[in-house]
Design a protein around this motif. Structure first.
Motif, short mmCIF file in Angstrom:
data_model
loop_
_atom_site.label_atom_id
_atom_site.label_comp_id
_atom_site.label_asym_id
_atom_site.label_seq_id
_atom_site.Cartn_x
_atom_site.Cartn_y
_atom_site.Cartn_z
N VAL A 1 -6.32 4.89 -12.03
CA VAL A 1 -7.66 4.90 -11.97
C VAL A 1 -7.88 5.09 -10.47
N ILE A 2 -9.03 5.80 -9.97
CA ILE A 2 -9.17 6.11 -8.73
C ILE A 2 -10.74 5.84 -8.30
N SER A 3 -10.88 5.16 -7.27
CA SER A 3 -12.03 5.14 -6.54
C SER A 3 -13.00 6.29 -6.34
N ARG A 4 -14.28 6.06 -6.85
CA ARG A 4 -15.03 7.08 -6.63
C ARG A 4 -15.47 7.59 -5.29
N GLN A 5 -15.10 6.84 -4.40
CA GLN A 5 -15.31 6.88 -2.90
C GLN A 5 -14.28 8.37 -2.67
N MET A 6 -13.09 8.26 -3.30
CA MET A 6 -12.40 9.43 -3.05
C MET A 6 -12.92 10.87 -3.73
N GLU A 7 -14.02 11.18 -3.27
CA GLU A 7 -14.65 12.40 -3.75
C GLU A 7 -14.00 13.65 -3.66
N MET A 8 -13.60 13.94 -2.54
CA MET A 8 -12.53 15.31 -2.57
C MET A 8 -11.42 15.22 -3.44
N PHE A 9 -10.86 14.23 -3.71
CA PHE A 9 -9.46 14.16 -4.81
C PHE A 9 -10.02 14.17 -6.07
N ILE A 10 -11.36 13.52 -6.36
CA ILE A 10 -11.82 13.90 -7.65
C ILE A 10 -12.13 14.92 -8.04
N ILE B 1 0.91 -1.26 0.06
CA ILE B 1 -0.01 -0.09 -0.21
C ILE B 1 0.81 1.12 -0.01
N LEU B 2 0.73 2.11 -0.92
CA LEU B 2 1.51 3.41 -1.17
C LEU B 2 0.60 4.33 -0.61
N ILE B 3 1.35 5.06 0.35
CA ILE B 3 0.43 6.10 1.29
C ILE B 3 1.25 7.42 1.30
N GLY B 4 0.56 8.22 0.59
CA GLY B 4 1.09 9.85 0.41
C GLY B 4 0.66 10.52 1.45
N TRP B 5 1.48 11.61 2.18
CA TRP B 5 1.17 12.40 3.31
C TRP B 5 1.58 13.89 2.72
N ASP B 6 0.63 14.84 3.04
CA ASP B 6 0.89 16.14 2.85
C ASP B 6 0.69 16.79 4.21
N PHE B 7 1.61 17.72 4.66
CA PHE B 7 1.55 18.26 6.09
C PHE B 7 0.84 19.64 6.02
N GLY B 8 -0.30 19.89 5.37
CA GLY B 8 -0.91 21.04 5.35
C GLY B 8 -1.03 21.53 6.95
N PHE B 9 -0.72 22.77 7.26
CA PHE B 9 -0.95 23.12 8.63
C PHE B 9 -2.02 22.94 9.64
N HIS B 10 -3.28 23.34 8.83
CA HIS B 10 -4.75 23.31 9.10
C HIS B 10 -5.41 22.01 8.41
N ASN B 11 -5.04 21.76 7.42
CA ASN B 11 -5.53 20.46 6.51
C ASN B 11 -4.85 19.51 6.09
N PRO B 12 -4.02 18.64 6.90
CA PRO B 12 -3.26 17.61 6.51
C PRO B 12 -4.12 16.43 5.80
N LYS C 1 -2.38 27.52 -4.40
CA LYS C 1 -2.23 26.70 -3.24
C LYS C 1 -3.65 27.08 -2.30
N SER C 2 -4.21 28.08 -2.60
CA SER C 2 -5.47 28.67 -1.67
C SER C 2 -6.62 27.28 -1.71
N SER C 3 -6.80 26.58 -2.79
CA SER C 3 -7.80 25.52 -2.82
C SER C 3 -7.40 24.22 -1.55
N GLU C 4 -8.45 23.83 -1.04
CA GLU C 4 -8.10 22.97 0.18
C GLU C 4 -7.72 21.67 -0.71
N SER C 5 -8.11 21.32 -1.84
CA SER C 5 -7.76 20.22 -2.59
C SER C 5 -6.59 20.10 -2.90
N SER C 6 -5.78 21.17 -2.93
CA SER C 6 -4.04 20.99 -3.41
C SER C 6 -3.47 20.01 -2.41
N HIS C 7 -4.05 20.00 -0.97
CA HIS C 7 -3.15 18.99 -0.17
C HIS C 7 -3.41 17.53 -0.53
#
Length: 510
Positions: free
Chosen positions: A437-446, A303-314, A465-471
């Motif tokens: 390919v991306i699961s449609r359960q990943m609504e925010m990512f899509i 399982i490949l897990i990506g992390w982003d350390f957004g200060f308020h929206n990790p 970078k103002s968009s929350e989806s950028s994280h």
């Protein structure tokens, strides 16, 4: 005597000035008693012609907005462009500030705040207030004099303050506002944090209004408006369409929209949440091609897990490289105003809903900055973000393998190389399949792929970078670039050795 002044024919100046003062006192009190009476003195600027005009007190939709604001502490308005709502709000604030301390007035002290998307719009909002003051009668301006007048603040001799805040980073905290306006809140990157910090300062009588045209779904305004998680209760929500303005007819609509693209019309006038202000970073994404109803976790594959350390929206996302050599997105989670140690614990619990952690190897791809800085605001004792992950994600005492997602592959200022690697995945291969390919359960990512992750309206090569989806989008970039570095051939990584020089005496290689 012919040259002698006949005092009997002069007007009674004292009586006239006394009558005028009495008249003005009455007018002042009537303005203090009635906001709508005060508006009869207000002049606005017509947004189309640039002409100065009286405030349109006869517009019923503006009267409705005022009734809602008077009867609800928190009001959220979804609106089309050019409906004078910002003018209404600054008039309401100026009324509160101007008449504060008047006997019988509702406020003895007043502080009004406006949150705007950047400094330019913050200054412009206060310029509207300055315009109103300038066009009030002199006797009104003399009664409540301005004591401070700078780019982002206007204060008055009665102690009232009107202040504007550029909301590019984090908005005001600790202020006690009488009224606060979020102007175009969907474009404000710090809106979520400021909203959370602001509400407790309003007390029992303060008011807040958030107004905006839509800007897609990947932002706080959409969350506030839809309230899908039922966490923003006690809010009055109201919609104002461009047709509510009696001066806007089909001819006006045709003139305004001439030359505008259809997406802009849908966003700014027809209140569509499906459109974003700038171009999508991954415009190659096609919902039917690159998303699937369900994905299957393949046993034995890491399982490949990506992390982003957004200060308020990790953010974190879960991927796997399947038997068809495709990146497969299984799940996502994004924190909202939570400490990083808490987010790590919650993300571990979430991971268990996707796969059995005890049976699958995991590889974590993180921003290299996570090895240096620490902002968890938690109590775990970790000294860096990566340490925080290690503490929360231990499995029977075994540390999970961790690799930097990027080292030489682009930076926050130059993301082009990273984006290029990810963009390749959306192209169709010779077998007719895409590389991702991306699961449609990943609504925010899509949502981010459909435009939430976009370039600025002004253009440029750096995503907004103002968009929350950028994280969430960054998490994929770390996975892809990190994975590619893991499996890049040794020959491509070797640096060419410089040729040795034979030393002959005191001179080098002849």
């Amino acid at each position: 005597m012919p040259n002698e002044l006949n005092l009997s024919i002069l007007p009674d100046v004292a009586n006239q000035s006394g009558a005028m003062k009495k008249l003005r006192d009455g007018e002042w009190q009537m303005c203090a008693d009635s906001f709508w009476y005060f508006l009869t003195y207000v002049k606005t600027i017509d947004e189309e012609s640039g002409q100065i005009r009286p405030f349109p007190i006869s517009f019923e939709y503006l009267q409705k907005v005022d009734w809602l604001y008077e009867n609800h502490q928190k009001v959220v308005i979804l609106k089309s462009r050019r409906l004078l709502i910002t003018w209404y709000c600054v008039c309401k604030m100026l009324w509160g500030a101007f008449f504060s301390g008047t006997p019988g007035f509702r406020y003895q002290t007043y502080r009004g705040g406006v949150g705007s998307k950047n400094e330019e719009t913050a200054i412009y909002t206060l310029d509207r207030i300055r315009h109103i003051i300038k066009n009030l009668p002199d006797w009104m301006q003399d009664r409540t004099r301005v004591s401070t007048n700078n780019r982002l603040m206007i204060s008055f001799e009665n102690g009232s303050v009107l202040q504007a805040f550029p909301m590019q980073d984090e908005g005001p905290h600790g202020f006690g506002f009488t009224d606060f306006l979020f102007d175009e809140i969907s474009l404000q990157p710090a809106a979520r944090t400021t909203w959370s910090g602001l509400l407790p300062t309003l007390g029992a009588y303060g008011h807040v209004m958030a107004v905006s045209t839509p800007n897609g779904k990947a932002n706080f305004f959409h969350d506030l408006w839809t309230n899908k998680k039922e966490q923003y209760n006690g809010i009055c929500r109201h919609t104002i369409h461009w047709t509510d303005n009696p001066e806007h007819d089909q001819a006006w609509y045709a003139r305004l929209t001439a030359g505008m693209d259809k997406q802009m019309v849908e966003q700014q006038l027809n209140l569509s949440f499906l459109v974003y202000a700038g171009d999508a970073v991954f415009g190659e994404f096609d919902y039917n091609t690159h998303s699937v109803l369900e994905t299957i976790v393949i046993p034995g594959k890491p399982i490949l897990i990506g992390w982003d350390f957004g200060f308020h929206n990790p953010a974190i996302s879960f991927w796997q490289y399947n038997t068809l050599d495709q990146f497969v997105g299984h799940g996502e989670i994004q924190g909202q105003d939570m400490s990083f140690d808490r987010f790590c614990k919650e993300s571990k619990v979430f991971a268990e809903t996707i796969y059995q952690r005890a049976k699958w190897p995991e590889i974590h791809f993180v921003d290299p900055a996570g090895f240096q800085h620490y902002h968890s605001r938690g109590v775990s004792g970790a000294m860096s973000d990566v340490q925080e992950i290690r503490l929360a994600w231990k499995l029977q005492g075994k540390e999970i393998q961790m690799r930097p997602g990027t080292q030489d592959i682009g930076t926050r200022q130059n993301e082009g190389p990273r984006l290029k690697e990810v963009r390749k995945l959306f192209a169709l291969r010779q077998d007719g399949r895409p590389g991702i390919v991306i699961s449609r359960q990943m609504e925010m990512f899509i949502e981010g792929l459909q435009g939430g992750y976009h370039y600025s309206e002004k253009g440029g090569e750096t995503p907004d970078k103002s968009s929350e989806s950028s994280h969430l989008q960054d998490t994929l970039q770390y996975v892809v670039t990190g994975h590619n570095r893991m499996y890049r051939s040794d020959s491509s990584q070797k640096k060419q050795e410089p040729k040795r020089r034979e030393r002959l005496g005191l001179r080098t290689g002849i």
